[in-house]
Scaffold this motif. Structure first.
Motif, PDB file in Angstrom:
ATOM      1  N   ASP A 162      63.862  25.961  -5.109  1.00  0.00           N
ATOM      2  CA  ASP A 162      63.411  24.830  -5.928  1.00  0.00           C
ATOM      3  C   ASP A 162      63.997  24.839  -7.341  1.00  0.00           C
ATOM      4  O   ASP A 162      63.419  24.239  -8.259  1.00  0.00           O
ATOM      5  CB  ASP A 162      61.875  24.774  -5.999  1.00  0.00           C
ATOM      6  N   ALA A 193      65.531  16.803  -5.173  1.00  0.00           N
ATOM      7  CA  ALA A 193      64.340  16.505  -4.374  1.00  0.00           C
ATOM      8  C   ALA A 193      64.673  16.483  -2.889  1.00  0.00           C
ATOM      9  O   ALA A 193      63.909  17.000  -2.055  1.00  0.00           O
ATOM     10  CB  ALA A 193      63.755  15.161  -4.812  1.00  0.00           C
ATOM     11  N   SER A 215      65.178  19.933  -1.327  1.00  0.00           N
ATOM     12  CA  SER A 215      63.965  20.740  -1.192  1.00  0.00           C
ATOM     13  C   SER A 215      63.080  20.285  -0.036  1.00  0.00           C
ATOM     14  O   SER A 215      61.995  20.840   0.171  1.00  0.00           O
ATOM     15  CB  SER A 215      63.149  20.685  -2.500  1.00  0.00           C
ATOM     16  N   THR A 216      63.513  19.273   0.701  1.00  0.00           N
ATOM     17  CA  THR A 216      62.679  18.676   1.751  1.00  0.00           C
ATOM     18  C   THR A 216      63.412  18.721   3.080  1.00  0.00           C
ATOM     19  O   THR A 216      64.576  18.338   3.175  1.00  0.00           O
ATOM     20  CB  THR A 216      62.338  17.214   1.402  1.00  0.00           C
ATOM     21  N   VAL A 250      62.141  21.785  -9.178  1.00  0.00           N
ATOM     22  CA  VAL A 250      61.408  20.947  -8.231  1.00  0.00           C
ATOM     23  C   VAL A 250      60.006  21.514  -8.024  1.00  0.00           C
ATOM     24  O   VAL A 250      59.838  22.727  -7.830  1.00  0.00           O
ATOM     25  CB  VAL A 250      62.148  20.876  -6.878  1.00  0.00           C
ATOM     26  N   ARG A 261      56.763  21.086  -5.529  1.00  0.00           N
ATOM     27  CA  ARG A 261      56.377  20.524  -4.222  1.00  0.00           C
ATOM     28  C   ARG A 261      54.903  20.140  -4.268  1.00  0.00           C
ATOM     29  O   ARG A 261      54.028  20.927  -3.900  1.00  0.00           O
ATOM     30  CB  ARG A 261      56.643  21.528  -3.109  1.00  0.00           C
ATOM     31  N   ASP A 262      54.611  18.914  -4.689  1.00  0.00           N
ATOM     32  CA  ASP A 262      53.226  18.487  -4.841  1.00  0.00           C
ATOM     33  C   ASP A 262      52.531  18.253  -3.508  1.00  0.00           C
ATOM     34  O   ASP A 262      51.323  18.476  -3.388  1.00  0.00           O
ATOM     35  CB  ASP A 262      53.170  17.202  -5.674  1.00  0.00           C
ATOM     36  N   ASP A 288      53.200  18.051   1.034  1.00  0.00           N
ATOM     37  CA  ASP A 288      53.979  18.015   2.265  1.00  0.00           C
ATOM     38  C   ASP A 288      53.030  17.644   3.399  1.00  0.00           C
ATOM     39  O   ASP A 288      52.223  18.476   3.847  1.00  0.00           O
ATOM     40  CB  ASP A 288      54.625  19.378   2.545  1.00  0.00           C
ATOM     41  N   THR A 328      55.928  14.584  -1.316  1.00  0.00           N
ATOM     42  CA  THR A 328      56.072  14.162  -2.710  1.00  0.00           C
ATOM     43  C   THR A 328      56.627  15.316  -3.528  1.00  0.00           C
ATOM     44  O   THR A 328      56.185  16.458  -3.401  1.00  0.00           O
ATOM     45  CB  THR A 328      54.713  13.724  -3.293  1.00  0.00           C
ATOM     46  N   ARG A 329      57.620  15.004  -4.336  1.00  0.00           N
ATOM     47  CA  ARG A 329      58.253  15.996  -5.201  1.00  0.00           C
ATOM     48  C   ARG A 329      58.233  15.519  -6.643  1.00  0.00           C
ATOM     49  O   ARG A 329      58.365  14.332  -6.920  1.00  0.00           O
ATOM     50  CB  ARG A 329      59.713  16.221  -4.777  1.00  0.00           C
ATOM     51  N   ARG A 330      58.067  16.481  -7.558  1.00  0.00           N
ATOM     52  CA  ARG A 330      58.323  16.243  -8.972  1.00  0.00           C
ATOM     53  C   ARG A 330      59.559  17.025  -9.361  1.00  0.00           C
ATOM     54  O   ARG A 330      59.714  18.174  -8.959  1.00  0.00           O
ATOM     55  CB  ARG A 330      57.142  16.680  -9.834  1.00  0.00           C
ATOM     56  N   VAL A 331      60.424  16.408 -10.153  1.00  0.00           N
ATOM     57  CA  VAL A 331      61.645  17.070 -10.599  1.00  0.00           C
ATOM     58  C   VAL A 331      61.700  16.997 -12.119  1.00  0.00           C
ATOM     59  O   VAL A 331      61.557  15.914 -12.702  1.00  0.00           O
ATOM     60  CB  VAL A 331      62.899  16.405  -9.997  1.00  0.00           C
TER      61      VAL A 331
END
Length: 291
Positions: free
Chosen positions: A25, A52, A55-56, A83, A85-86, A88, A94-97
């Motif tokens: 991440d 993002a 990371s998915t 990143v 990982r809020d 899955d 949902t990701r925050r970067v």
């Protein structure tokens, strides 16, 4: 000095948006060479989206992003992307970067990714505009006015670009007049780039910042080349609706329904050549006139 070929320019864009994984991440974006001193906002958005996406796990693909610009990025420094990982879930992730330089955030982005599924469908119709083959490129139009361009702007204004743009109704940078705040243009990567769908999405996100910000200024007859106009992106959103190729022609239609308080609000729709609405965009930008 020999100009780069279209293939070299396309490779340069893919390389620019191909973020390097440093650790879980944690990613690093390459340095661009726009030569403006600060990083082009579309570059940060495209690299953040790539972080993002990296990371998915498949089959989830990005369908929306919402970004806030906080500080100008220094063009000579790489950007670090962290990143978070809020969420899955089975259908969505949902990701925050957080994009950082010298330990300070320059952009925060939220990105949502979804496992593809069917559903009810409708879309706005694509505008009836001339095809790109009937239009001059943005660079051809700029070269035609080369002698009028102030020397301090000439190199950057005329250099070859990684994205080719063909405006439907070219704007006048040197002699701006008040007009309806809407415009349309075709765009594509200047050469084929392969079949990586994630890269095509990153390039669309990169290019979505190229025509949006200036739409609001059309209503006021001002240009950064002729006025003391301070403008920069404040936030940027992209919704990705359908599959597309960034190396095929895409039509970008933009409009600005409002401006005020030193800010201008802009909206955009991006259509594939077959008429499919493949993405929608929105952006609010600083529009401060210092006369």
């Amino acid at each position: 000095m020999t100009e780069p070929t279209p293939e070299q320019l396309a490779t340069e864009l893919v390389d620019l948006l191909d973020v390097e994984e440093l650790d879980t991440d944690l990613y690093r974006g390459k340095v661009g060479n726009d030569g403006f001193g600060r990083v082009f906002g579309g570059q940060v958005i495209g690299q953040a989206l790539q972080a993002a996406q990296r990371s998915t796990d498949a089959p989830k693909i990005a369908h929306s992003l919402h970004a806030y610009f906080m500080r100008p990025g220094a063009e000579e420094l790489p950007i670090i992307y962290r990143v978070v990982r809020d969420f899955d879930g089975r259908s969505f992730a949902t990701r925050r970067v957080i994009a950082m330089q010298k330990g300070q955030p320059i952009l925060n982005m939220a990105c949502s990714l979804q496992t593809p599924e069917g559903g009810l469908a409708h879309q706005d119709a694509m505008p009836d505009v001339p095809p790109p083959e009937e239009l001059k490129s943005d660079r051809e139009l700029r070269l035609a006015m080369m002698d009028e361009i102030p020397e301090r702007f000439r190199h950057q204004f005329l250099r070859p670009r990684m994205i080719e743009i063909r405006p439907v109704t070219p704007r006048s940078w040197l002699h701006p007049v008040k007009q309806e705040p809407r415009q349309s243009s075709w765009f594509r990567v200047v050469a084929p780039i392969g079949d990586d769908a994630a890269m095509h999405r990153a390039i669309l996100a990169y290019a979505s910042d190229m025509s949006l910000l200036g739409t609001a200024s059309l209503a006021h007859g001002v240009s950064w080349m002729t006025h003391k106009l301070q403008s920069t992106s404040l936030d940027h959103s992209v919704w990705l609706h359908e599959d597309f190729r960034a190396d095929d022609w895409l039509l970008y239609t933009t409009d600005s329904p409002w401006a005020g308080h030193a800010r201008g609000f802009n909206r955009g729709k991006i259509y594939a050549r077959d008429g499919r609405l493949v993405a929608s965009c929105a952006q609010e930008g600083l529009m401060r006139l210092r006369e």
